[in-house]
Enzyme design. Structure first.
Site, PDB file in Angstrom:
ATOM      1  N   SER A  87       0.623  -1.185  -0.079  1.00 28.74           N
ATOM      2  CA  SER A  87      -0.023   0.055   0.067  1.00 28.74           C
ATOM      3  C   SER A  87       1.112   1.003  -0.387  1.00 28.74           C
ATOM      4  O   SER A  87       0.463   2.163  -0.217  1.00 28.74           O
ATOM      5  CB  SER A  87      -1.605   0.290   1.675  1.00 28.74           C
ATOM      6  N   LYS A 105       0.053   3.297  -3.013  1.00 25.70           N
ATOM      7  CA  LYS A 105      -0.866   4.244  -3.284  1.00 25.70           C
ATOM      8  C   LYS A 105      -0.593   5.603  -3.145  1.00 25.70           C
ATOM      9  O   LYS A 105      -1.241   7.107  -3.014  1.00 25.70           O
ATOM     10  CB  LYS A 105      -2.096   3.738  -1.528  1.00 25.70           C
ATOM     11  N   SER A 112      -6.390   3.007   4.195  1.00 27.31           N
ATOM     12  CA  SER A 112      -5.372   1.980   3.259  1.00 27.31           C
ATOM     13  C   SER A 112      -6.949   1.352   2.406  1.00 27.31           C
ATOM     14  O   SER A 112      -6.755   0.148   2.955  1.00 27.31           O
ATOM     15  CB  SER A 112      -4.347   1.311   3.745  1.00 27.31           C
TER      16      SER A 112
END
Length: 283
Positions: A81, A84, A129
Site C-alpha cells: 500500500s 497508494k 488504506s
C-alpha cells in the site's frame, strides 16, 4: 645553516602530514563508532518486537543514511500500500479524482474491513488504506497510462499488464527497495517530480499523519502477503524547523511474532528508531 633550515622544513612537513593522518583516522573511527551504535540500537528494537528487516533513515542536513541492515535496504520488495502514494499522484494528474475531498462511492459489495464499507473521501481512502477504492482507481487509469506515468516518476521496478492492473502492488514481481522509496519521497518533497504543483500540494496534505509543535510526520504503511509470508512497510518523512528526515522501514515477522500486532508494529518501531536519533525531540 641552509642544511639545518631544510631539515627543519622537512621535519615540519612530516609532522603536519602525521597530524592530518591522525585527525582523519580519528574522524573515520568516530563515524564508524556512531554507526555501530545505531546498528545496535535499531537491531535491538527489531529483536525486541520479534521482527526481522531494516529501518533506513536519511538525514538531509548530514547527508547520511542510518540503518541496521543496508543489504536488506537494497533488496526489492512488493510496494504494497505504499504504492497508494504514486497511485494517488497519477489519479490526481489525470483528473480521475479532483482533490482530497472527492467522494469515492461504495457499491454495496462486501469488503474485507467494515471501515471500508462506506462512501469515503479520497483522503480517508488513503489513510484507511482502502484496497478496493484504489483497485477501482487503477482500473480507471489503465495499463498504458499507468506505465507512462511510472516511467516519468521513476518509481521502482513495477511490472503489470491488463490482468494484474488492479493488484500488482500486492502480488507478482513488482519491486522497490528502501533506498528507492526514500529517493522517490525526496524528489516528491522537493517538488522535483514531473507533476503539477497542485497535485504535489494536495498529496503533501493527504500524507500528514501527525502535526505538532515539534515535528510534522507524513507517510504511508504497506502490507503484502505472498505464500502466507507477510512483509510490511512504513515510509515517509519527518519535517522539523530546520531539517527533513526521510525513512523507509521494511520488516517481516519472525515465527514467534503475534500477527495481531503487525498493523501497528511498523510505525511503532520506526518512531522508536527516529526517537533514538533525537529527531522527535524539541530542539
Amino acid at each position: 645553516m641552509k642544511v639545518f633550515k631544510i631539515l627543519m622544513i622537512v621535519s615540519l612537513i612530516i609532522s603536519c602530514k602525521e597530524t592530518i593522518k591522525t585527525n582523519i583516522k580519528t574522524s573515520i573511527t568516530e563515524k564508524e563508532s556512531n554507526r555501530d551504535s545505531i546498528v545496535i540500537s535499531f537491531q535491538k528494537i527489531l529483536d525486541r518486537e520479534k521482527l526481522k528487516g531494516s529501518i533506513l533513515v536519511y538525514d538531509v542536513h548530514k547527508k547520511r543514511y542510518f540503518s541496521n541492515d543496508f543489504n536488506w535496504a537494497k533488496t526489492g520488495k512488493l510496494p504494497a500500500s505504499t504504492y497508494k502514494i504514486p497511485n494517488s499522484i497519477i489519479a490526481l494528474e489525470l483528473g480521475i479524482v479532483d482533490n482530497d475531498s472527492t467522494l469515492l462511492k461504495w457499491n454495496g459489495n462486501p469488503r474485507r474491513f467494515k471501515l471500508w464499507q462506506q462512501d469515503l473521501t479520497f483522503k480517508k481512502a488513503f489513510h484507511y488504506s482502502c484496497v478496493p477504492c484504489y483497485q477501482e482507481i487503477a482500473r480507471k487509469i489503465g495499463v498504458k497510462r499507468m506505465q507512462n506515468y511510472l516511467a516519468k516518476l521513476d518509481y521502482g521496478d513495477i511490472k503489470f499488464d491488463s490482468t494484474t492492473i488492479d493488484n500488482f502492488w500486492l502480488q507478482g514481481n513488482s519491486k522497490i527497495t528502501q533506498y528507492e522509496q526514500i529517493n522517490f519521497l525526496r524528489r516528491f518533497y522537493n517538488t522535483e517530480l514531473p507533476i503539477n504543483k497542485r497535485t504535489n500540494s494536495i498529496m503533501k496534505k493527504m500524507m500528514v499523519i501527525n502535526d505538532n509543535e515539534v515535528y510534522k510526520l507524513s507517510g504511508k504503511t504497506g502490507w503484502s502477503i505472498v505464500d502466507e509470508k507477510s512483509n510490511g512497510w512504513f515510509v515517509g518523512f519527518v519535517e522539523q524547523k530546520d531539517n527533513v528526515i526521510f525513512f523507509a522501514t521494511n520488516v517481516e515477522p519472525s515465527p514467534e511474532f503475534d500477527m495481531s500486532l503487525f498493523p501497528k508494529s511498523r510505525k511503532k518501531i520506526t518512531m522508536e528508531a527516529l526517537k533514538s536519533l533525537n529527531y522527535l525531540d524539541k530542539k
